[in-house]
Design a protein around this motif. Structure first.
Motif, PDB file in Angstrom:
ATOM      1  N   GLY A 159      35.140   6.373  -5.854  1.00  0.00           N
ATOM      2  CA  GLY A 159      35.300   6.044  -4.443  1.00  0.00           C
ATOM      3  C   GLY A 159      36.531   6.700  -3.848  1.00  0.00           C
ATOM      4  N   PRO A 160      36.687   6.605  -2.528  1.00  0.00           N
ATOM      5  CA  PRO A 160      37.809   7.263  -1.864  1.00  0.00           C
ATOM      6  C   PRO A 160      39.167   6.724  -2.303  1.00  0.00           C
ATOM      7  CG  PRO A 160      36.473   6.028  -0.271  1.00  0.00           C
ATOM      8  CD  PRO A 160      35.788   5.953  -1.591  1.00  0.00           C
ATOM      9  N   LYS A 161      39.268   5.444  -2.567  1.00  0.00           N
ATOM     10  CA  LYS A 161      40.548   4.859  -2.992  1.00  0.00           C
ATOM     11  C   LYS A 161      40.923   5.355  -4.393  1.00  0.00           C
ATOM     12  CE  LYS A 161      42.993   0.511  -2.920  1.00  0.00           C
ATOM     13  NZ  LYS A 161      42.920  -0.907  -2.610  1.00  0.00           N
ATOM     14  N   ALA A 162      39.965   5.367  -5.298  1.00  0.00           N
ATOM     15  CA  ALA A 162      40.222   5.879  -6.654  1.00  0.00           C
ATOM     16  C   ALA A 162      40.461   7.385  -6.626  1.00  0.00           C
ATOM     17  CB  ALA A 162      39.056   5.544  -7.577  1.00  0.00           C
ATOM     18  N   GLY A 163      39.770   8.093  -5.747  1.00  0.00           N
ATOM     19  CA  GLY A 163      39.972   9.537  -5.613  1.00  0.00           C
ATOM     20  C   GLY A 163      41.371   9.861  -5.135  1.00  0.00           C
ATOM     21  N   LYS A 164      41.876   9.085  -4.184  1.00  0.00           N
ATOM     22  CA  LYS A 164      43.242   9.289  -3.692  1.00  0.00           C
ATOM     23  C   LYS A 164      44.246   9.021  -4.806  1.00  0.00           C
ATOM     24  CE  LYS A 164      46.475   7.696  -0.117  1.00  0.00           C
ATOM     25  NZ  LYS A 164      47.604   7.702  -1.000  1.00  0.00           N
ATOM     26  N   GLN A 165      43.997   7.966  -5.561  1.00  0.00           N
ATOM     27  CA  GLN A 165      44.896   7.631  -6.675  1.00  0.00           C
ATOM     28  C   GLN A 165      44.864   8.738  -7.740  1.00  0.00           C
ATOM     29  OE1 GLN A 165      43.912   3.966  -8.622  1.00  0.00           O
ATOM     30  NE2 GLN A 165      45.808   3.930  -9.801  1.00  0.00           N
ATOM     31  N   LEU A 166      43.690   9.262  -8.030  1.00  0.00           N
ATOM     32  CA  LEU A 166      43.554  10.359  -8.985  1.00  0.00           C
ATOM     33  C   LEU A 166      44.299  11.595  -8.494  1.00  0.00           C
ATOM     34  CD1 LEU A 166      42.168  11.559 -11.537  1.00  0.00           C
ATOM     35  CD2 LEU A 166      40.250  12.143 -10.059  1.00  0.00           C
ATOM     36  N   ARG A 167      44.131  11.928  -7.221  1.00  0.00           N
ATOM     37  CA  ARG A 167      44.819  13.083  -6.642  1.00  0.00           C
ATOM     38  C   ARG A 167      46.334  12.916  -6.701  1.00  0.00           C
ATOM     39  NH1 ARG A 167      44.219  12.924  -0.832  1.00  0.00           N
ATOM     40  NH2 ARG A 167      46.142  11.758  -1.023  1.00  0.00           N
ATOM     41  N   ASP A 168      46.815  11.740  -6.330  1.00  0.00           N
ATOM     42  CA  ASP A 168      48.260  11.497  -6.353  1.00  0.00           C
ATOM     43  C   ASP A 168      48.818  11.532  -7.778  1.00  0.00           C
ATOM     44  OD1 ASP A 168      48.146  11.247  -3.619  1.00  0.00           O
ATOM     45  OD2 ASP A 168      48.219   9.056  -3.610  1.00  0.00           O
ATOM     46  N   SER A 169      48.072  10.970  -8.712  1.00  0.00           N
ATOM     47  CA  SER A 169      48.512  10.989 -10.115  1.00  0.00           C
ATOM     48  C   SER A 169      48.549  12.412 -10.660  1.00  0.00           C
ATOM     49  CB  SER A 169      47.581  10.131 -10.982  1.00  0.00           C
ATOM     50  OG  SER A 169      47.655   8.785 -10.591  1.00  0.00           O
ATOM     51  N   ALA A 170      47.570  13.209 -10.297  1.00  0.00           N
ATOM     52  CA  ALA A 170      47.532  14.598 -10.754  1.00  0.00           C
ATOM     53  C   ALA A 170      48.710  15.375 -10.187  1.00  0.00           C
ATOM     54  CB  ALA A 170      46.223  15.252 -10.336  1.00  0.00           C
ATOM     55  N   ARG A 171      48.957  15.224  -8.902  1.00  0.00           N
ATOM     56  CA  ARG A 171      50.085  15.909  -8.270  1.00  0.00           C
ATOM     57  C   ARG A 171      51.400  15.495  -8.923  1.00  0.00           C
ATOM     58  NH1 ARG A 171      50.120  13.851  -3.122  1.00  0.00           N
ATOM     59  NH2 ARG A 171      51.563  12.297  -3.907  1.00  0.00           N
ATOM     60  N   ASN A 172      51.557  14.210  -9.185  1.00  0.00           N
ATOM     61  CA  ASN A 172      52.781  13.721  -9.820  1.00  0.00           C
ATOM     62  C   ASN A 172      52.930  14.255 -11.242  1.00  0.00           C
ATOM     63  OD1 ASN A 172      53.365  12.313  -7.502  1.00  0.00           O
ATOM     64  ND2 ASN A 172      52.605  10.361  -8.270  1.00  0.00           N
TER      65      ASN A 172
END
Length: 188
Positions: A10-23
């Motif tokens: 979902g969009p919330k998990a996708g945002k969390q995945l994106r932020d975790s990857a960037r970090n």
């Protein structure tokens, strides 16, 4: 035939995945910069960091351009590429440091040029051997393995390029620009 497994984020998990990857990529690059600064000299660190960022962004750009899906495997591939690139760049920088002590009369530019030339065949052979094995996964792999291999193929090409044409020239430019002091004019 029915699908054995369906995954959806979902969009919330996708945002969390994106932020975790960037970090994760940012933290990896920061630690690499610290390692290079302590292992070599602070003037080498920006070149290494820019080369790592170049390689990571090249892979991300290729995935975005081809509209491929970003998955955890893609993020793992980007982190693997950063590690691969840093290893290749460290080999070149180690030769530069070695040649700086052997050839004290030569300019930094000449030492970098000589060092890159000396390590060029090693860089090409190592990248070529790695590329052969990754290409096998890309050609005959499926699904997640194929995407991982695609990211590695792009990353190996970008990493080889950046070790030779980004990291070392940037280090020379920074050295020439910031470390070479212009003679100060006497005050009237």
């Amino acid at each position: 035939e029915q699908a054995l497994r369906i995954e959806w984020v979902g969009p919330k998990a996708g945002k969390q995945l994106r932020d975790s990857a960037r970090n994760a990529v940012t933290i990896a690059i920061l630690f690499i910069m610290l390692y290079v600064a302590f292992r070599f000299d602070m003037r080498f660190a920006p070149g290494v960091v820019l080369a790592c960022v170049h390689d990571a962004m090249f892979v991300v750009g290729a995935f975005a351009l081809l509209q491929k899906e970003f998955t955890l495997s893609t993020i793992a591939a980007v982190l693997t590429i950063v590690g691969y690139s840093i290893n290749d760049t460290i080999v070149v920088f180690d030769r530069i440091r070695e040649n700086l002590s052997k050839h004290r009369g030569k300019s930094f530019y000449d030492v970098i040029n000589m060092s890159v030339s000396e390590t060029l065949s090693r860089t090409i052979l190592t990248s070529g051997a790695t590329m052969l094995s990754v290409l096998a996964f890309f050609i005959w792999g499926t699904g997640v393995i194929k995407d991982f291999a695609f990211a590695m193929v792009i990353g190996i090409l970008a990493g080889t390029y950046s070790s030779i044409y980004v990291a070392a020239p940037l280090t020379e430019w920074i050295d020439r620009r910031f470390r070479t002091q212009s003679p100060k004019k006497p005050r009237p």
